[in-house]
Write a protein that holds these residues in place. Structure first.
Motif, short mmCIF file in Angstrom:
data_model
loop_
_atom_site.label_atom_id
_atom_site.label_comp_id
_atom_site.label_asym_id
_atom_site.label_seq_id
_atom_site.Cartn_x
_atom_site.Cartn_y
_atom_site.Cartn_z
N HIS A 1 0.76 -1.61 -0.30
CA HIS A 1 0.24 -0.07 0.27
C HIS A 1 0.84 1.31 0.20
CE1 HIS A 1 0.45 -0.73 4.38
NE2 HIS A 1 1.02 0.54 4.30
N GLN A 2 0.20 2.46 -0.77
CA GLN A 2 1.51 4.28 -0.40
C GLN A 2 0.10 4.38 -0.13
OE1 GLN A 2 2.73 5.92 -3.44
NE2 GLN A 2 2.00 4.45 -4.99
N VAL A 3 0.32 5.82 0.91
CA VAL A 3 -0.35 7.18 0.44
C VAL A 3 1.01 7.74 0.17
CG1 VAL A 3 -1.06 8.64 1.85
CG2 VAL A 3 -1.27 6.04 2.98
N ALA A 4 0.16 9.48 -1.00
CA ALA A 4 1.58 9.77 -1.78
C ALA A 4 0.52 10.76 -1.94
CB ALA A 4 1.80 8.96 -2.80
N GLU A 5 1.69 12.00 -2.35
CA GLU A 5 0.89 13.59 -2.30
C GLU A 5 1.46 13.05 -3.94
OE1 GLU A 5 3.47 15.39 -1.37
OE2 GLU A 5 2.99 16.01 0.80
N TRP A 6 0.26 13.54 -5.10
CA TRP A 6 0.13 13.36 -6.47
C TRP A 6 0.19 15.02 -6.74
CZ3 TRP A 6 -3.89 15.44 -9.55
CH2 TRP A 6 -4.93 15.87 -8.68
N SER A 7 0.37 15.23 -8.45
CA SER A 7 -0.09 16.97 -8.96
C SER A 7 0.20 16.04 -10.81
CB SER A 7 1.71 17.55 -8.25
OG SER A 7 2.58 16.97 -8.94
N ALA A 8 -0.66 17.29 -11.31
CA ALA A 8 -0.70 16.78 -12.31
C ALA A 8 -1.44 18.02 -13.16
CB ALA A 8 -1.42 15.90 -12.71
N LEU A 9 -0.70 18.99 -13.99
CA LEU A 9 -1.13 20.04 -14.84
C LEU A 9 -3.09 19.66 -15.94
CD1 LEU A 9 1.67 21.46 -16.40
CD2 LEU A 9 0.49 21.90 -14.14
N GLY A 10 -3.49 19.74 -16.31
CA GLY A 10 -4.37 20.33 -16.58
C GLY A 10 -4.51 20.83 -17.89
N GLY A 11 -5.80 20.73 -18.79
CA GLY A 11 -5.80 21.03 -20.02
C GLY A 11 -5.57 22.74 -19.93
N GLU A 12 -4.95 22.53 -21.36
CA GLU A 12 -4.79 24.46 -21.08
C GLU A 12 -6.42 25.67 -20.92
OE1 GLU A 12 -3.21 27.39 -24.31
OE2 GLU A 12 -2.00 25.70 -24.38
N GLN A 13 -5.85 26.57 -20.37
CA GLN A 13 -7.18 27.08 -21.03
C GLN A 13 -6.76 28.62 -20.29
OE1 GLN A 13 -9.07 26.50 -17.21
NE2 GLN A 13 -10.08 24.02 -17.56
N ASP A 14 -7.10 29.18 -21.33
CA ASP A 14 -6.95 30.50 -20.89
C ASP A 14 -5.11 30.53 -21.47
OD1 ASP A 14 -9.75 31.46 -21.16
OD2 ASP A 14 -9.73 31.33 -19.17
N GLY A 15 -4.62 30.15 -22.51
CA GLY A 15 -3.48 30.32 -22.34
C GLY A 15 -2.41 29.61 -21.23
N GLU A 16 -3.05 28.52 -20.42
CA GLU A 16 -2.24 28.09 -19.13
C GLU A 16 -2.81 27.04 -18.73
OE1 GLU A 16 -2.65 30.77 -15.33
OE2 GLU A 16 -2.20 32.88 -16.71
N ARG A 17 -2.24 25.95 -18.14
CA ARG A 17 -1.97 24.95 -18.19
C ARG A 17 -2.18 24.65 -16.21
NH1 ARG A 17 0.91 19.83 -20.16
NH2 ARG A 17 -1.09 19.28 -19.59
N PRO A 18 -3.92 24.54 -15.54
CA PRO A 18 -4.03 24.44 -14.12
C PRO A 18 -3.02 23.80 -13.67
CG PRO A 18 -5.99 24.06 -14.85
CD PRO A 18 -4.98 24.85 -15.90
N ALA A 19 -3.13 24.06 -12.40
CA ALA A 19 -1.89 22.60 -11.58
C ALA A 19 -2.85 21.91 -10.43
CB ALA A 19 -1.01 22.79 -10.78
N PHE A 20 -2.88 21.05 -10.20
CA PHE A 20 -4.02 20.04 -9.19
C PHE A 20 -2.94 19.28 -8.53
CE2 PHE A 20 -6.23 20.91 -13.15
CZ PHE A 20 -8.05 21.26 -12.64
N GLY A 21 -3.18 19.20 -7.69
CA GLY A 21 -2.82 18.01 -6.42
C GLY A 21 -3.19 17.39 -5.56
N GLY A 22 -2.99 16.52 -5.02
CA GLY A 22 -3.72 16.36 -3.57
C GLY A 22 -3.38 14.76 -2.77
N ILE A 23 -4.25 14.14 -2.01
CA ILE A 23 -3.35 12.79 -2.02
C ILE A 23 -3.84 11.10 -2.31
CG2 ILE A 23 -3.55 11.99 0.43
CD1 ILE A 23 -1.88 14.07 0.68
#
Length: 153
Positions: free
Chosen positions: A106-128
């Motif tokens: 098993h693991q508990v981890a922090e995750w992060s990703a970039l979303g699809g481009e919106q208005d020229g920027e890619r929003p960052a997401f993350g969590g556990i």
């Protein structure tokens, strides 16, 4: 004589048990989870939803942090395909807790990703996230049985 036998038995077990675990592919859990995470990130970041689904047990359950649950490889593939189609990528995992109990991992981890481009920027997401892995009895591969994550603010 028995004073010598007990320490020798303890030494023999200390040497033999880790070797037996490694022989079965149960090396250090941190190394195994790092390999699993690398496969997962590579599949997601390359847009391979079918490859992602193959990393899950046939009856696996995924809860993507929205109060919903999907079960089975087809539903899991479709879930990740929707994320990929939206432009999500650059997924990374940083383990916080890794362990094994019985034959599972098993693991508990922090995750992060970039979303699809919106208005020229890619929003960052993350969590556990939390993931529970079991070995496939036919192939010996580690497969996710239960994968749950949230999104931090």
């Amino acid at each position: 004589m028995s004073r010598i036998r007990l320490p020798l038995l303890a030494l023999a077990l200390a040497v033999a048990l880790p070797s037996a675990a490694s022989a079965e592919g149960m090396g250090p859990p941190e190394e195994t989870v790092a390999q699993i995470n690398e496969k997962w990130n590579r599949a997601f970041n390359s847009g391979d939803a079918e490859g992602l689904a193959a990393l899950y047990a046939p009856d696996a359950v995924v809860s993507p942090g929205n109060g919903q649950v999907v079960q089975g490889r087809d539903a899991i593939r479709d879930l990740f395909q929707a994320f990929i189609d939206s432009g999500a990528g650059n997924h990374e995992l940083t383990p916080v807790v890794v362990g094994s109990k019985g034959p599972g991992l098993h693991q508990v981890a922090e995750w992060s990703a970039l979303g699809g481009e919106q208005d020229g920027e890619r929003p960052a997401f993350g969590g556990i996230m939390m993931n529970v892995y079991e070995r496939d009895p036919q192939t010996g591969e580690w497969l996710s049985q239960s994968h749950v994550w949230n999104t931090g603010g």
